[in-house]
Design an enzyme around this catalytic site. Structure first.
Site, PDB file in Angstrom:
ATOM      1  N   GLU A   1       0.880  -1.161   0.000  1.00  0.00           N
ATOM      2  CA  GLU A   1       0.000   0.000   0.000  1.00  0.00           C
ATOM      3  C   GLU A   1       0.924   1.218   0.000  1.00  0.00           C
ATOM      4  O   GLU A   1       1.777   1.333   0.888  1.00  0.00           O
ATOM      5  CB  GLU A   1      -0.760  -0.015   1.335  1.00  0.00           C
ATOM      6  CG  GLU A   1      -2.225   0.178   1.230  1.00  0.00           C
ATOM      7  CD  GLU A   1      -2.874   0.043   2.596  1.00  0.00           C
ATOM      8  OE1 GLU A   1      -2.679  -1.006   3.251  1.00  0.00           O
ATOM      9  OE2 GLU A   1      -3.549   0.990   2.987  1.00  0.00           O
TER      10      GLU A   1
ATOM     11  N   ARG B   1       4.573 -12.732   9.853  1.00  0.00           N
ATOM     12  CA  ARG B   1       5.301 -11.501   9.528  1.00  0.00           C
ATOM     13  C   ARG B   1       6.568 -11.413  10.366  1.00  0.00           C
ATOM     14  O   ARG B   1       6.688 -12.035  11.420  1.00  0.00           O
ATOM     15  CB  ARG B   1       4.429 -10.264   9.693  1.00  0.00           C
ATOM     16  CG  ARG B   1       3.884 -10.011  11.082  1.00  0.00           C
ATOM     17  CD  ARG B   1       3.217  -8.624  11.164  1.00  0.00           C
ATOM     18  NE  ARG B   1       2.221  -8.389  10.118  1.00  0.00           N
ATOM     19  CZ  ARG B   1       2.191  -7.295   9.352  1.00  0.00           C
ATOM     20  NH1 ARG B   1       3.096  -6.353   9.479  1.00  0.00           N
ATOM     21  NH2 ARG B   1       1.250  -7.133   8.461  1.00  0.00           N
TER      22      ARG B   1
ATOM     23  N   LYS C   1       3.556   0.895  10.064  1.00  0.00           N
ATOM     24  CA  LYS C   1       3.731   2.140   9.310  1.00  0.00           C
ATOM     25  C   LYS C   1       3.159   3.326  10.075  1.00  0.00           C
ATOM     26  O   LYS C   1       3.655   4.441   9.944  1.00  0.00           O
ATOM     27  CB  LYS C   1       3.080   2.016   7.929  1.00  0.00           C
ATOM     28  CG  LYS C   1       4.000   1.291   6.958  1.00  0.00           C
ATOM     29  CD  LYS C   1       3.474   1.343   5.550  1.00  0.00           C
ATOM     30  CE  LYS C   1       2.670   0.110   5.262  1.00  0.00           C
ATOM     31  NZ  LYS C   1       2.236  -0.017   3.873  1.00  0.00           N
TER      32      LYS C   1
HETATM   33  P1  ATP Z   1       1.274  -1.985   8.177  1.00  0.00           P
HETATM   34  O1  ATP Z   1       0.315  -2.886   8.890  1.00  0.00           O
HETATM   35  O2  ATP Z   1       2.454  -1.605   8.972  1.00  0.00           O
HETATM   36  O3  ATP Z   1       0.608  -0.825   7.494  1.00  0.00           O
HETATM   37  P2  ATP Z   1       1.027  -3.621   5.893  1.00  0.00           P
HETATM   38  O4  ATP Z   1       1.136  -5.074   6.090  1.00  0.00           O
HETATM   39  O5  ATP Z   1      -0.355  -3.071   5.778  1.00  0.00           O
HETATM   40  O6  ATP Z   1       1.866  -2.888   7.011  1.00  0.00           O
HETATM   41  P3  ATP Z   1       1.495  -3.373   3.105  1.00  0.00           P
HETATM   42  O7  ATP Z   1       2.026  -2.228   2.362  1.00  0.00           O
HETATM   43  O8  ATP Z   1       0.073  -3.729   2.904  1.00  0.00           O
HETATM   44  O9  ATP Z   1       1.824  -3.130   4.645  1.00  0.00           O
HETATM   45  O10 ATP Z   1       2.402  -4.657   2.870  1.00  0.00           O
HETATM   46  C1  ATP Z   1       2.773  -5.132   1.591  1.00  0.00           C
HETATM   47  C2  ATP Z   1       3.185  -6.562   1.694  1.00  0.00           C
HETATM   48  O11 ATP Z   1       4.257  -6.703   2.617  1.00  0.00           O
HETATM   49  C3  ATP Z   1       2.051  -7.424   2.196  1.00  0.00           C
HETATM   50  O12 ATP Z   1       1.977  -8.580   1.370  1.00  0.00           O
HETATM   51  C4  ATP Z   1       2.441  -7.769   3.595  1.00  0.00           C
HETATM   52  O13 ATP Z   1       1.999  -9.049   3.896  1.00  0.00           O
HETATM   53  C5  ATP Z   1       3.957  -7.685   3.572  1.00  0.00           C
HETATM   54  N1  ATP Z   1       4.478  -7.282   4.876  1.00  0.00           N
HETATM   55  C6  ATP Z   1       4.228  -6.141   5.553  1.00  0.00           C
HETATM   56  N2  ATP Z   1       4.838  -6.136   6.750  1.00  0.00           N
HETATM   57  C7  ATP Z   1       5.518  -7.309   6.845  1.00  0.00           C
HETATM   58  C8  ATP Z   1       6.351  -7.912   7.832  1.00  0.00           C
HETATM   59  N3  ATP Z   1       6.603  -7.305   8.992  1.00  0.00           N
HETATM   60  N4  ATP Z   1       6.867  -9.134   7.574  1.00  0.00           N
HETATM   61  C9  ATP Z   1       6.619  -9.746   6.403  1.00  0.00           C
HETATM   62  N5  ATP Z   1       5.847  -9.239   5.435  1.00  0.00           N
HETATM   63  C10 ATP Z   1       5.295  -8.041   5.635  1.00  0.00           C
HETATM   64 MG    MG Z   2      -1.753  -3.509   4.357  1.00  0.00          MG
END
Ligand code: ATP
Ligand code: MG
Length: 557
Positions: free
Chosen positions: A33, A259, A269
């Site tokens: 995102e 994760r 984030k």
């Molecule tokens: P946040 O919850 O901090 O906003 P997010 O998971 O919503 O993070 P995205 O931009 O949607 O962030 O993530 C893009 C991809 O990265 C997704 O497929 C997610 O599963 C993966 N991802 C995000 N954070 C992690 C993590 N800590 N470990 C492994 N994969 C991750």
């Molecule tokens: Mg997300």
């Protein structure tokens, strides 16, 4: 196709699917995102998705999940692309966007309405939340749930045409308000937001939710394996239900993994954005941030990050990885790659009283781990700087460095002996006088006499003056996301996460480009900051040579 050896449970599933002809090739995607910079957790997901595509001769798409116009920004989009390429990966074809599919998603939403599987609901977000029930109690059906197909189509079109204010209506899937899975209780598919989108501008004022957009986007792109983090496991029945309504072709298989959580680090984030916005750090690429941009500026290499991702592996259960493992990976990589130089961070002036007013050159080995890195010449002269720590007027036993009457080796060259200590009126040592043995230029005495200590040094008149930023861990608490009552995660920020000092470095580093890695002998790994220029040379400490925190912990035991 000859199946490769599976190294984790995800690859085992993929091998099964290929063997059973569930799919004939592998297409994955990385779907961030664009509401922040990528972090080390994303790096794990990138290595996994792009790595699998490479291993199986498949493809990996980059899709920006841009369904939330208010939080998104082109700055983030650009940083995401840059960071993925810096890690050494390239997505298949053009960058894709969930917003590319807004039209298609809108048409499919109408298909659901026509099947009686979606309805326009006039409840506010608060009312929807209040009637969802709890995991043990069913929710309440919306009073708008049984609107006719015609009325729903009409209202939905008017929503799209901008005839209703923000938040006044949603489109909801009509599933089951008493499902034990909360995500199946008539989830929202569209909300009204009169917001300008960074790509579609003002064309849309209704935006699909992540749940409605995500699975369909994977389906449109022909993704064979949708790899995501564990929290999406409970969304899977909903994604299947959506596809049941619209899909005619092969569907993606969703596989969840745990994760990455890293000790002494926050990864959400929302928290990272606060660190930036509230000035706890100097931007998303501050070398203390766990972002890929921050790690790059800190001096991390793509190889170290990729190796870290490999060592961490993939698991089905959440856990916390010790940040020491990440630090180990960068030390190991830079040990092989970084040229050594001498730098003095806390200088003590040394005058070699029997040395002529002359300059000579000694030879230094650039990297003992890599003979191809060659050697360099290092200027030597009468006045030097050494590290203040490397001299003690009244040394304890087993102190093998410099002290009155004692002899040490200067790295790569002469033996020197301290003959005099000069002090100011407060008794602070201002400089020391030494003699050198001219017969020891190559670091050894012809008479076979040995010294126990070797210290680093820089010729004062040749030294490059640099601003040295000594970075350390940003948090003092192992899990700063676990916030105690009445506290904020920012209360756990390490007050000593950045110390700026003035350093004296041998002239070899002059002109080194931004992000060049060096080992400052005996001190650690350092990299040239991108803001560095000839008039203001700046180095960032990547990591110390040893895990100093482990040593502290041991002492306290
Ligand atoms: P946040 O919850 O901090 O906003 P997010 O998971 O919503 O993070 P995205 O931009 O949607 O962030 O993530 C893009 C991809 O990265 C997704 O497929 C997610 O599963 C993966 N991802 C995000 N954070 C992690 C993590 N800590 N470990 C492994 N994969 C991750
Ligand atoms: Mg997300």
């Amino acid at each position: 196709m000859e199946l490769p050896q599976a190294t984790n449970f995800i690859e085992e599933i993929i091998n099964e699917d290929l063997k059973n002809n569930v799919c004939s090739s592998v297409i994955t995607r990385f779907p961030p995102e664009p509401n922040g910079y990528l972090h080390i957790g994303h790096a794990k997901s990138i290595c996994l998705n792009f790595g699998i595509a490479q291993k199986y001769n498949g493809k990996c798409n980059l899709r920006l999940d841009d369904t939330n116009p208010e939080k998104e920004d082109v700055e983030y989009v650009e940083s995401i692309k840059k960071d993925i390429q810096w890690l050494g990966f390239q997505w298949d074809g053009e960058v894709r966007h969930a917003s590319d599919y807004f039209e298609k998603l809108y048409e499919w939403a109408k298909v659901l309405i026509k099947k009686g599987k979606a309805y326009v609901c006039d409840m506010s977000a608060e009312e929807v939340a209040a009637t969802r029930g709890t995991p043990t109690e069913p929710g309440k059906e919306s009073p708008y749930r049984n609107r006719s197909v015609e009325e729903n189509i009409d209202l939905f079109e008017r929503m799209k045409n901008g005839q209703f204010p923000d938040g006044s209506k949603t489109l909801r899937a009509k599933i089951d308000m008493s499902s034990p899975n909360m995500h199946m209780r008539d989830p929202v598919m569209y909300r009204i937001k009169h917001a300008t989108h960074h790509r579609t501008g003002d064309r849309w004022c209704i935006y699909p939710t992540y749940d409605w957009a995500h699975g369909q986007s994977d389906y449109i792109e022909g993704i064979t394996h949708s790899i995501c983090t564990l929290e999406f496991e409970v969304h899977r029945p909903l994604y299947d239900w959506f596809l049941d309504q619209i899909a005619t072709g092969p569907r993606p298989r969703q596989i969840e993994f745990a994760r990455l959580n890293l000790s002494y680090t926050v990864m959400s984030k929302r928290m990272l954005l606060r660190l930036v916005q509230e000035g706890f750090v100097n931007g998303w690429d501050d070398p203390r941030m766990p972002t890929i941009a921050g790690l790059r500026r800190r001096g991390y290499t793509p190889d170290a990050i990729k190796n870290f991702a490999k060592l961490v592996g993939v698991a089905k259960k959440d856990s916390m990885v010790d940040i020491a493992l990440l630090e180990h990976c960068i030390r190991e990589d830079l040990n092989k790659k970084a040229n050594r130089v001498m730098c003095v961070l806390n200088p003590l002036k040394v005058v070699i009283v029997n040395y002529p007013d002359d300059i000579e050159y000694v030879e230094g080995i650039n990297n003992p781990e890599d003979p191809s890195a060659g050697t360099r010449t290092i200027p030597f002269s009468k006045v030097l700087y050494i590290e203040r720590d490397d001299f003690m007027e009244n040394p304890p036993k087993k102190y093998y460095r410099l002290s009155p009457g004692a002899e040490v080796r200067l790295r790569y060259t002469y033996f020197i002996k301290c003959v005099n200590v000069l002090k100011d009126s407060n008794g602070n040592i201002t400089e020391i006088h030494c003699t050198y043995d001219p017969d020891t230029k190559n670091g050894y005495a012809p008479d076979g006499r040995k010294v126990k200590g070797t210290i680093h040094w820089v010729s004062a008149q040749h030294a490059i003056h640099a601003e040295i930023r000594l970075y350390d861990r940003l948090f003092t608490k192992e899990n700063p996301s676990e916030v105690e009552e009445g506290k904020d995660f920012t209360d756990y920020i390490n007050p000593d996460s950045l110390k700026v000092v003035h350093g004296y470095i041998e002239p070899y580093v002059r002109g080194a480009k931004a992000y060049t890695n060096f080992q400052f002998e005996r001190l650690g790994y350092f990299t040239v900051d991108p803001d560095s220029h000839d008039d203001r040379i700046i180095f960032n400490r990547t990591v110390t040579l040893k895990d100093t925190w482990a040593k502290i912990a041991q002492k306290e035991e």
